[in-house]
Structure formats: C-alpha cells, structure tokens
Design an enzyme around this catalytic site. Structure first.
Site, PDB file in Angstrom:
ATOM      1  N   VAL A 180      -6.683   2.701   8.734  1.00 21.22           N
ATOM      2  CA  VAL A 180      -5.239   2.889   8.937  1.00 21.22           C
ATOM      3  C   VAL A 180      -4.769   3.876   7.871  1.00 21.22           C
ATOM      4  CG1 VAL A 180      -2.969   1.804   9.072  1.00 21.22           C
ATOM      5  CG2 VAL A 180      -4.995   0.488   9.728  1.00 21.22           C
ATOM      6  N   HIS A 181      -4.352   5.058   8.293  1.00 20.15           N
ATOM      7  CA  HIS A 181      -3.912   6.036   7.291  1.00 20.15           C
ATOM      8  C   HIS A 181      -2.788   6.951   7.749  1.00 20.15           C
ATOM      9  CE1 HIS A 181      -6.316   8.899   9.622  1.00 20.15           C
ATOM     10  NE2 HIS A 181      -5.642   9.851   8.994  1.00 20.15           N
ATOM     11  N   ARG A 182      -2.496   7.018   9.050  1.00 21.13           N
ATOM     12  CA  ARG A 182      -1.474   7.945   9.527  1.00 21.13           C
ATOM     13  C   ARG A 182      -0.103   7.557   8.997  1.00 21.13           C
ATOM     14  NH1 ARG A 182      -2.747  12.548  13.087  1.00 21.13           N
ATOM     15  NH2 ARG A 182      -4.864  12.143  13.783  1.00 21.13           N
TER      16      ARG A 182
END
Length: 347
Positions: free
Chosen positions: A206-208
């Site tokens: 999860v990075h956006r």
C-alpha cells in the site's frame, strides 16, 4: 556515430524497467547511456539495492531530491535536471512510467528541444485525482517516441490525437521478471528470514497517495488486509510514507506481518511463492500475473484493464474474478531490445 541516451529514474518501478533497457543499450552498438537518479526514492532499501541486484550501472548524476509536496519536488527536479541536459547534450531523454521524476525529466527535455522517449506510454486510469495520471498524460503529450506495453495503450493515445511515433513493444517489466526469476531462486533467502513456506501466504503493498493520504481509505485498505490475514499470513513490505501516515492517523497494523521494504529479488521470490497479491501498485498487478498469482487491486480503477478482463486481477470493491486466460500483449521478453533498436533508428 554514437547516440547518447540520457535516462531519468527516481523510484523503484523505474529502476526495474531501466535495468532491462540499460542492458539492451549496452548490447546495442552505437548507443551509450548516461543515467540521472533524482533521489525520489532515497532510502537504500528502496534505491541502492536495486542497482546492485539488477546490474544497473551507477548513476552519473545523483540529485538527492525527495520530500515536500508534488509541485515543490517536481520543480526542484526540473531545475536540477536542466543544467545536466545542457552539459551532457544527449540525443534522447528516456523517462519511465508516471512519477514526479518522469514529468520533471520530460519537461526539462521539452524546454530544451531534446526528443523524449516515454517507456510505458499510453496508460490511463482516467482518474485525474491520481498525481500519476497527471504525470503520464503530460509526459505522453511531450514525447516523440511512445513505447506502449499494450494495444489498449496505443488506442488511448490515438483517442487523444497522439499517433506519430507510437509503438506497441510489449512490457519491459516482463523482461525484468524473466531476468529476476532464476537469480531470485538462487540468491534470495527471504523465506528463511521470514519463516515462510511456498503457497502459505499472501503479499500486500500500500503506497499510492490516494490511499495513504486519506485516513478513511487507508483504514479501509488495512482493514481489508487484516480480514484476509484471518485465513493466511499477509506479508506487508511497508513503504516509509505508509508507515508514517498510519502512525500519525492512529491506524494499527495488527494481524499483518509487517516488514521493511524488500529488494527486487526478494520480492520476486515472495511473489512466486504467494497464493494471492493485494496491492495499489500498477507494476505489482502485472508482476503478479507474470508469476501467475491472482491479484486484488486496492483501488477503484486500474490502468491495466487486460489483467481484469483476463481473470488475473479484480478491484477490491468490484466484481469477483472472471475466467482466467493468458494475456498475449506483454511480448516475449525482448521489449527492451525493441526500445534500443527504436532509439537507434528513430533519429
């Protein structure tokens, strides 16, 4: 005559793609490459390890630009790249994907009338709230050579009036995956480090910004992963920004096997041994397919629609998987050599 290719990279996905293309450039007579690393991903675990593992030559220019808002970061990169272009006088500037580094490199080159080649051109999510969508659209409309991974990308460009210099060359991520698989099996010890056995766990990322900067969306994504972790372990290599935002927002990561960022070979081995992938990353959706692992995308849309229609991917709040079939658009693992050939012939 030798053509000088100046490559601008700054983030993990770009290192992986550039590794394949850099190898092809080195093996193509009449081409030489100068690499600029903006520093967008500056942590050693998200930057230096990829250069070591993937045999990428050390960047000739390291800018160490990271942090701050999108406008500030892009502006600082633009200001730093311009004098390098003036000094190096490249024949081509090559940019990858959809990051701030991509847009800064393209803007700097366009203002100096240096032709731009965009690797992974034509992708569209049609979600203008994503900074990545803004970056890729603007870069496409500045570029001379559009190197598309799929026919859908070609069609997206055509709808926007971009038809010259457009080539469906396949996906350099597939080239990189083929290179990495055998090395990962021989060199990675991630299973012993994490106490894993193949086909007993899932991998998540999860990075956006659309997820990590919105407390409601980040909490929903983590809750989704925690629910999945009730049936099997979920390995979550955590992006530094995600960790900081979760702590600031008071979102607990309990129930997940949280680890630091992992290198490309370790991730390749993790993907190859996983039963499922959960991610908001565009690249990881495809990498999951290359390893033939079903993927659930933690977003409301994807730029890789063929992974949905062919049954290997689904949106987390959308319909279930369709029947699976092979995807034939990504090429035969030689996209990087097609790129090198086009760079040589297109000037």
């Amino acid at each position: 005559m030798t053509l000088k290719i100046l490559t601008v990279v700054g983030a993990r996905p770009q290192f992986i793609k550039a590794a394949a293309v850099s190898r092809a450039i080195r093996e193509t007579a009449g081409l030489e490459e100068v690499m600029v690393h903006t520093g967008q991903h500056f942590d050693a675990d998200m930057s230096d390890v990829f250069f070591t593992e993937l045999d990428i030559p050390a960047p000739a220019h390291r800018l160490d630009i990271h942090g701050g808002g999108h406008g500030e970061m892009t502006g600082r990169m633009l200001a730093a790249i311009e004098p390098i272009l003036i000094s190096e006088k490249p024949d081509w500037v090559v940019v990858y994907g959809d990051t701030n580094s991509t847009l800064a490199g393209a803007l700097a080159a366009a203002k100096l009338h240096i032709p731009i080649a965009h690797v992974e051109a034509g992708l569209r999510s049609y979600n203008r709230r994503m900074p990545e969508e803004i970056n890729r659209v603007l870069t496409d409309h500045l570029s001379v050579l559009h190197l598309c991974p799929t026919q859908a990308a070609v069609e997206n460009l055509s709808k926007e009036g971009v038809r010259d210099g457009v080539h469906h060359i396949g996906d350099v991520m597939y080239d990189a995956t083929l290179f990495a698989i055998s090395r990962a099996e021989a060199e990675s010890n991630i299973f012993s480090q994490l106490g894993l056995t193949p086909k007993s766990y899932s991998v998540a990322t999860v990075h956006r910004a659309e997820n990590t900067d919105d407390p409601g969306r980040l909490k929903a994504a983590i809750s989704f992963l925690q629910k999945e972790a009730e049936s099997h372990p979920v390995i979550l290599p955590l992006h530094p920004r995600t960790r900081q935002n979760a702590e600031r927002m008071g979102i607990a990561l309990t129930g997940l096997k949280v680890v630091g960022p992992v290198g490309y070979l370790d991730m390749a081995k993790l993907l190859n041994g996983a039963v499922a992938v959960f991610t908001d990353s565009g690249g990881l959706q495809k990498e999951a397919y290359f390893h033939r692992v079903p993927c659930t995308t933690l977003r409301d849309e994807t730029e890789w629609g063929e992974t949905i229609t062919h049954g290997w991917n689904r949106l987390w709040q959308g319909p279930d998987f369709t029947a699976r079939k092979e995807i034939n658009e990504y090429g035969d693992g030689r996209a990087a050599f097609l790129i090198a050939d086009l760079l040589k012939k297109s000037l």
